[in-house]
Design a protein around this motif. Structure first.
Motif, short mmCIF file in Angstrom:
data_model
loop_
_atom_site.label_atom_id
_atom_site.label_comp_id
_atom_site.label_asym_id
_atom_site.label_seq_id
_atom_site.Cartn_x
_atom_site.Cartn_y
_atom_site.Cartn_z
N LEU A 46 17.76 29.30 29.65
CA LEU A 46 18.47 28.34 28.82
C LEU A 46 19.67 28.95 28.10
O LEU A 46 20.45 28.23 27.48
N ASP A 47 19.79 30.26 28.16
CA ASP A 47 20.95 30.93 27.56
C ASP A 47 22.09 30.95 28.58
O ASP A 47 21.95 31.56 29.66
N PRO A 48 23.21 30.28 28.31
CA PRO A 48 24.28 30.17 29.32
C PRO A 48 24.79 31.50 29.88
O PRO A 48 24.93 31.63 31.10
N PRO A 49 25.08 32.52 29.05
CA PRO A 49 25.53 33.78 29.65
C PRO A 49 24.47 34.43 30.54
O PRO A 49 24.79 34.98 31.59
N LEU A 50 23.21 34.35 30.11
CA LEU A 50 22.16 34.99 30.91
C LEU A 50 21.99 34.30 32.25
O LEU A 50 21.93 34.95 33.30
N VAL A 51 21.92 32.97 32.25
CA VAL A 51 21.71 32.28 33.52
C VAL A 51 22.93 32.43 34.42
O VAL A 51 22.81 32.43 35.66
N ALA A 52 24.11 32.59 33.83
CA ALA A 52 25.30 32.84 34.65
C ALA A 52 25.17 34.17 35.38
O ALA A 52 25.51 34.29 36.56
N ALA A 53 24.65 35.19 34.68
CA ALA A 53 24.44 36.50 35.31
C ALA A 53 23.38 36.41 36.40
O ALA A 53 23.54 36.97 37.49
N VAL A 54 22.30 35.68 36.12
CA VAL A 54 21.23 35.51 37.11
C VAL A 54 21.75 34.76 38.33
O VAL A 54 21.48 35.13 39.48
N HIS A 55 22.51 33.69 38.08
CA HIS A 55 23.04 32.91 39.19
C HIS A 55 24.06 33.72 40.00
O HIS A 55 24.14 33.57 41.22
#
Length: 353
Positions: A46-55
């Motif tokens: 749910l954290d935008p920067p984290l999910v961007a890194a994961v994606h």
């Protein structure tokens, strides 16, 4: 699997917590590598920067079992491994994260997996989930003194991330306040929903490589873990992410999992056998603790003592040149960041395949 005492390699020392610590008590319960870790990685998205890194890496989709294995190994090392190994793992993690940079897919801006705010989110989401699952499906709430020690220990563990240890709340009220502060920043973007639903597919971690005769039972266990994980998620979070589960299932799964985990915890060898199904590379980290094998040196260190003894920098100050080169490659030259940290990490955090 190394469950015979004669084949288990002892740790160099007790690391940063040791026997009798609340960390060993809570992180050593079978809720930790199952429901708790799954909850942590789901909520993190749910954290935008984290999910961007994961994606951006796509690792959770290309190699979900490997990603789970390496993640659990790292957190288990911080809790149980010797001080040298923990320092080494924390150092290499900075190099791994140096590759996880890029532009945010929504709203503009950039992300960096080594960013202190992202690391604080990971640290608190992980430690909160470990405790939450222990309380819900394990022996119950800690005493006031134990809970105080738990969050102080979380701050100790934060010294192996790039976030300031002083930012770690020291009590339950502080943790609640942190999540309330973060709630407006959370976003169930399309990539976050995709990741959360994917990470709830426990069978992707548990079933690969199993002989056919074990798979029916493993599939039942996977579905139970999934239901137990969803039951820990707040209703608003489920609605936001489109995750559905009945209230009846939420209620019924609790006694089932409490009984199952309590029974499993009676046998350290059974715990290790299950752990090998989930995370083979974590077994050597946990086996000495589960089997009561003392370290070579009966010693518990502070992170500062360990860094001085073993020659490592604080993670926030480590590999600044590499991080700058990675950013220059991506944002300046339009090239993909190098894989040097990822490749090197295999000797410490486990293989990539």
């Amino acid at each position: 699997m190394p469950t015979r005492r004669s084949t288990v390699e002892p740790h160099e020392d007790y690391g940063f917590f040791g026997p009798g610590s609340v960390v060993w008590k809570v992180w050593g319960y079978p809720t930790a590598p199952t429901v708790a870790l799954q909850r942590a990685v789901v909520v993190e998205e749910l954290d935008p920067p984290l999910v961007a890194a994961v994606h951006g890496t796509q690792d959770i989709y290309r190699r979900p079992r490997t990603r789970y294995d390496r993640t659990l190994r790292y957190f288990s090392m911080v809790a149980f491994a010797g001080s040298r190994d923990v320092c080494k793992a924390a150092d290499i993690l900075v190099k791994v994260h140096s590759k996880a940079i890029g532009k945010l897919p929504y709203g503009g801006g950039t992300y960096d997996a080594n960013d202190p705010d992202s690391q604080l989110w990971i640290q608190l989401t992980g430690w909160h989930s470990i405790l939450y699952a222990y309380e819900k499906y394990g022996p119950g709430k800690l005493s006031a003194d134990e809970e105080k020690e738990y969050w102080e220990s979380c701050a100790v563990a934060a010294e192996f991330q790039t976030c300031p240890p002083g930012d770690i709340p020291r009590d339950r009220a502080g943790v609640r306040a942190y999540f309330e502060l973060m709630r407006p920043r959370m976003s169930a973007s399309p990539i976050a929903k995709q990741a959360m639903h994917h990470l709830l597919r426990t069978e992707l971690v548990l079933l690969p490589g199993m002989p056919w005769w074990e798979k029916p039972g493993a599939l039942i266990a996977a579905r139970a873990i999934r239901a137990a994980t969803i039951a820990t998620l707040p209703r608003w979070m489920r609605r936001t992410a489109g995750i559905r589960q009945s209230r009846l299932t939420d209620v019924l799964i609790v006694p089932v999992m409490k009984a199952g985990f309590a029974l499993l915890h009676l046998s350290p060898r059974a715990e290790l056998a299950i752990l090998e199904k989930l995370s083979p590379s974590t077994v050597p980290v946990v086996a000495p603790v589960k089997l009561g094998i003392p370290p070579r040196t009966d010693e518990v260190l502070t992170p500062a003592e360990a860094r001085t003894r073993h020659g490592y920098e604080k993670p926030a100050e480590a590999h600044l040149d590499l991080r700058a080169r990675q950013a220059a490659r991506l944002f300046g030259e339009g090239k993909e960041p190098s894989d040097e940290g990822l490749i090197e990490s295999q000797y410490i955090l486990g293989r990539l395949t």
